[in-house]
Design a protein around this motif. Structure first.
Motif, PDB file in Angstrom:
ATOM      1  N   VAL A 274       0.713  -1.107   0.055  1.00  0.00           N
ATOM      2  CA  VAL A 274       0.089   0.091   0.047  1.00  0.00           C
ATOM      3  C   VAL A 274       0.702   1.168  -0.102  1.00  0.00           C
ATOM      4  CG1 VAL A 274      -1.794   1.225   1.462  1.00  0.00           C
ATOM      5  CG2 VAL A 274      -1.846  -1.313   1.236  1.00  0.00           C
ATOM      6  N   PRO A 275       0.694   2.128  -1.172  1.00  0.00           N
ATOM      7  CA  PRO A 275       1.533   3.463  -0.951  1.00  0.00           C
ATOM      8  C   PRO A 275       1.374   4.325   0.323  1.00  0.00           C
ATOM      9  CG  PRO A 275       0.132   3.166  -3.094  1.00  0.00           C
ATOM     10  CD  PRO A 275      -0.351   2.256  -1.941  1.00  0.00           C
ATOM     11  N   ARG A 276       2.651   4.856   0.687  1.00  0.00           N
ATOM     12  CA  ARG A 276       2.240   5.721   1.886  1.00  0.00           C
ATOM     13  C   ARG A 276       1.485   6.905   1.771  1.00  0.00           C
ATOM     14  NH1 ARG A 276       7.649   8.085   5.128  1.00  0.00           N
ATOM     15  NH2 ARG A 276       6.600   9.675   6.262  1.00  0.00           N
ATOM     16  N   ALA A 277       1.328   7.173   0.397  1.00  0.00           N
ATOM     17  CA  ALA A 277       0.268   8.559   0.048  1.00  0.00           C
ATOM     18  C   ALA A 277      -1.081   8.015   0.744  1.00  0.00           C
ATOM     19  CB  ALA A 277       0.097   8.707  -1.384  1.00  0.00           C
ATOM     20  N   LEU A 278      -1.289   6.560   0.761  1.00  0.00           N
ATOM     21  CA  LEU A 278      -2.548   6.111   1.153  1.00  0.00           C
ATOM     22  C   LEU A 278      -2.732   6.044   2.774  1.00  0.00           C
ATOM     23  CD1 LEU A 278      -3.991   3.845  -1.649  1.00  0.00           C
ATOM     24  CD2 LEU A 278      -4.391   6.312  -1.284  1.00  0.00           C
ATOM     25  N   TRP A 279      -1.697   5.046   3.174  1.00  0.00           N
ATOM     26  CA  TRP A 279      -1.649   4.660   4.452  1.00  0.00           C
ATOM     27  C   TRP A 279      -1.425   5.927   5.461  1.00  0.00           C
ATOM     28  CZ3 TRP A 279       2.655   5.426   7.177  1.00  0.00           C
ATOM     29  CH2 TRP A 279       3.799   5.045   6.634  1.00  0.00           C
TER      30      TRP A 279
END
Ligand SMILES: [Zn+2]
Length: 285
Positions: free
Chosen positions: A28-33
């Motif tokens: 999961v990309p950091r921009a999401l989590w």
């Protein structure tokens, strides 16, 4: 405390550790989590070590035993272990339960953060079961995998935490879904590991499930595609979660998290029919 008919369920803490966010969120990309949890300067996020005490009839059941007290200073530092409420034993004492009064210990799986508290070294350096009178249980598949760790699982499968208990006959191996006490059912929820077990608690017409690492954070239960980098069978995790999402919504079940800062939630469909995590405040529910 959560009362489900005859079951009294206590949420106990063995502390909080700091783990790499790459482990927690995998692909999961950091921009999401990053919208959900703020990592520290070393890209670590908090992981709670939640264990349960279930009182039913004359039984005191402990589900998972946390990191325990065998860690040396170096490993405590590596984990970033902090215990603002004390360890599991302190929580049990607050609930009025002495170690010798525990009748059953359920290990959801044998990763160190769930079973290292199974035993301890006494003052003379002898390894002793933390709960001397208890029967301990784990899925046979989990035990067999944990006794044959590979290069990827070796750091977390530490036989000292479970092999001596099995050799002494105190740790029994389960063959699939098992009713462990009235209203307490171990259910195999594969993916994180093939022999991973969650625990369903039912009473008084209500249901709860201790998800354990079927969903490490609660958001992992909401989003089928999100899972940790530690899951050894990620596509199986996904399908197991799909089935248990349906169960959770049908039963309006409490979801009890092992590792999320938010201990309890429910899952409800939103106006588009998408499953959404709704935090539950037990004091007000
Ligand atoms: Zn875990």
């Amino acid at each position: 405390m959560l009362q489900l008919g005859a079951l009294q369920v206590y949420l106990l803490s063995d502390g909080v550790v700091q783990v790499d966010a790459g482990g927690m969120f995998g692909l999961v990309p950091r921009a999401l989590w990053g919208r959900m949890v703020a990592p520290d300067a070393e890209n670590r996020v908090p992981m709670h070590l939640r264990c349960l005490l279930v009182k039913v009839g004359d039984q005191n059941i402990v589900i998972d035993t946390g990191l325990g007290n065998k860690l040396d200073e170096k490993h405590r530092r590596q984990w970033g272990l902090e215990r603002p409420q004390g360890d599991l034993l302190a929580g049990l004492a607050r609930a009025g339960v002495a170690p010798a009064a525990v009748t059953l210990v359920i290990n959801t799986h044998l990763h160190a953060d769930h079973c290292a508290g199974n035993n301890f070294f006494d003052a003379a350096g002898a390894l002793r079961p933390t709960f001397p009178q208890a029967r301990y249980v784990v899925q046979r598949r989990e035990y067999e995998d944990a006794m044959r760790p590979n290069e990827r699982t070796r750091a977390t499968y530490i036989p000292l935490n479970y092999e001596p208990l099995h050799l002494s006959g105190q740790l029994e191996l389960l063959e699939g879904d098992t009713e462990l006490a009235p209203g307490v059912r171990g259910v195999v929820t594969p993916g994180h590991t093939p022999g991973h077990m969650s625990v369903v608690l039912e009473g008084g017409g209500q249901a709860a499930v201790f998800l354990c690492d079927l969903a490490t954070y609660l958001v992992h239960f909401e989003k089928l595609g999100w899972m940790t980098a530690y899951d050894v069978e990620p596509l199986i995790t996904l399908e197991t979660k799909r089935a248990w999402q349906q169960w959770a919504m049908q039963h309006h079940a409490y979801l009890i998290s092992a590792h999320d800062p938010q201990p309890v939630a429910r899952l409800r469909p939103d106006e588009h029919g998408t499953a959404r995590i709704i935090p539950v405040d037990l004091a007000q529910d």
